[in-house]
Write a protein that holds these residues in place. Structure first.
Motif, mmCIF file in Angstrom:
data_model
loop_
_atom_site.group_PDB
_atom_site.id
_atom_site.type_symbol
_atom_site.label_atom_id
_atom_site.label_comp_id
_atom_site.label_asym_id
_atom_site.label_seq_id
_atom_site.Cartn_x
_atom_site.Cartn_y
_atom_site.Cartn_z
ATOM 1 N N GLY A 68 -1.580 8.241 -6.941
ATOM 2 C CA GLY A 68 -3.027 8.172 -7.125
ATOM 3 C C GLY A 68 -3.812 8.937 -6.076
ATOM 4 N N HIS A 69 -3.135 9.516 -5.103
ATOM 5 C CA HIS A 69 -3.754 10.317 -4.034
ATOM 6 C C HIS A 69 -4.686 9.501 -3.144
ATOM 7 C CE1 HIS A 69 -2.020 13.736 -6.061
ATOM 8 N NE2 HIS A 69 -2.583 13.315 -7.179
ATOM 9 N N VAL A 70 -4.260 8.261 -2.841
ATOM 10 C CA VAL A 70 -4.984 7.410 -1.892
ATOM 11 C C VAL A 70 -4.957 8.099 -0.531
ATOM 12 C CG1 VAL A 70 -4.780 5.198 -0.671
ATOM 13 C CG2 VAL A 70 -4.514 5.283 -3.153
ATOM 14 N N ARG A 71 -6.014 7.939 0.255
ATOM 15 C CA ARG A 71 -6.037 8.602 1.569
ATOM 16 C C ARG A 71 -5.733 7.668 2.733
ATOM 17 N NH1 ARG A 71 -10.903 7.688 4.487
ATOM 18 N NH2 ARG A 71 -12.546 7.032 3.090
ATOM 19 N N GLN A 72 -5.928 6.343 2.540
ATOM 20 C CA GLN A 72 -5.671 5.401 3.631
ATOM 21 C C GLN A 72 -5.226 4.069 3.060
ATOM 22 O OE1 GLN A 72 -8.971 4.848 6.305
ATOM 23 N NE2 GLN A 72 -7.772 3.644 7.740
ATOM 24 N N ILE A 73 -4.211 3.474 3.705
ATOM 25 C CA ILE A 73 -3.655 2.196 3.255
ATOM 26 C C ILE A 73 -3.532 1.250 4.443
ATOM 27 C CG2 ILE A 73 -1.608 1.027 2.320
ATOM 28 C CD1 ILE A 73 -0.879 3.733 0.987
ATOM 29 N N TYR A 74 -3.928 0.015 4.213
ATOM 30 C CA TYR A 74 -3.580 -1.086 5.116
ATOM 31 C C TYR A 74 -2.784 -2.082 4.290
ATOM 32 C CZ TYR A 74 -3.491 -5.463 7.477
ATOM 33 O OH TYR A 74 -3.026 -6.622 8.032
ATOM 34 N N ALA A 75 -1.688 -2.575 4.843
ATOM 35 C CA ALA A 75 -0.895 -3.616 4.190
ATOM 36 C C ALA A 75 -0.660 -4.754 5.171
ATOM 37 C CB ALA A 75 0.440 -3.052 3.726
ATOM 38 N N ASP A 76 -0.880 -5.997 4.718
ATOM 39 C CA ASP A 76 -0.501 -7.127 5.559
ATOM 40 C C ASP A 76 0.996 -7.065 5.820
ATOM 41 O OD1 ASP A 76 -3.036 -8.295 5.800
ATOM 42 O OD2 ASP A 76 -2.734 -9.660 4.119
ATOM 43 N N VAL A 77 1.768 -6.766 4.750
ATOM 44 C CA VAL A 77 3.222 -6.639 4.834
ATOM 45 C C VAL A 77 3.610 -5.311 4.193
ATOM 46 C CG1 VAL A 77 5.435 -7.612 4.121
ATOM 47 C CG2 VAL A 77 3.538 -9.139 4.699
ATOM 48 N N LEU A 78 4.348 -4.502 4.924
ATOM 49 C CA LEU A 78 4.819 -3.197 4.450
ATOM 50 C C LEU A 78 6.336 -3.162 4.583
ATOM 51 C CD1 LEU A 78 3.900 -0.236 3.612
ATOM 52 C CD2 LEU A 78 4.159 0.317 6.034
#
Length: 138
Positions: A68-78
């Motif tokens: 989807g070409h997201v530019r930034q991700i935060y994950a509680d759990v990765l």
């Protein structure tokens, strides 16, 4: 909007995922990757260049966000497999906990989507597997 504000919305609203793009916030409540797949298939512009705050990002979710070409991700759990896949992109990634793998909902093993995507080396390889999996559950 800053990623910290998106994280606050994620936690306060108890959402599974929150997406910010084009001045709008999309709040997702389904568990797993269903919302991300639906958005990618029906309104891909929502993800293109977006910031995403998500509770759990495994390799499947990472593949959908990359596609989807997201530019930034935060994950509680990765998961580590997700991190490895994301390392091949220019997506900015932050997270709370880095885990070996995502555990399934019953806590009895590895998440089925994480298992499906295990041998894939790219987001493109993951997509048809994810689509088949979700279609088989409908």
């Amino acid at each position: 909007m800053e990623i910290e504000e998106l994280i606050e919305i994620l936690h306060k609203g108890n959402y599974s995922c929150v997406i910010f793009n084009h001045g709008e916030i999309v709040k997702c409540s389904d568990r797993g990757i269903r919302d991300l797949l639906r958005i990618l298939e029906t309104s891909p512009a929502t993800l293109d260049g977006a910031m995403v705050a998500d509770k759990v990002v495994g390799k499947g979710a990472a593949a959908l966000m990359i596609s989807g070409h997201v530019r930034q991700i935060y994950a509680d759990v990765l998961s580590r497999p997700a991190r490895t896949l994301l390392n091949s992109t220019d997506i900015r990634v932050s997270y709370g906990d880095l885990v070996e793998c995502i555990i399934n909902r019953t806590g009895t093993g590895i998440c089925p989507v994480e298992t499906l995507c295990k041998e894939c080396n790219s987001a493109e390889e993951c997509l048809p597997l994810i689509k088949r999996f979700v279609d088989s559950k409908n």
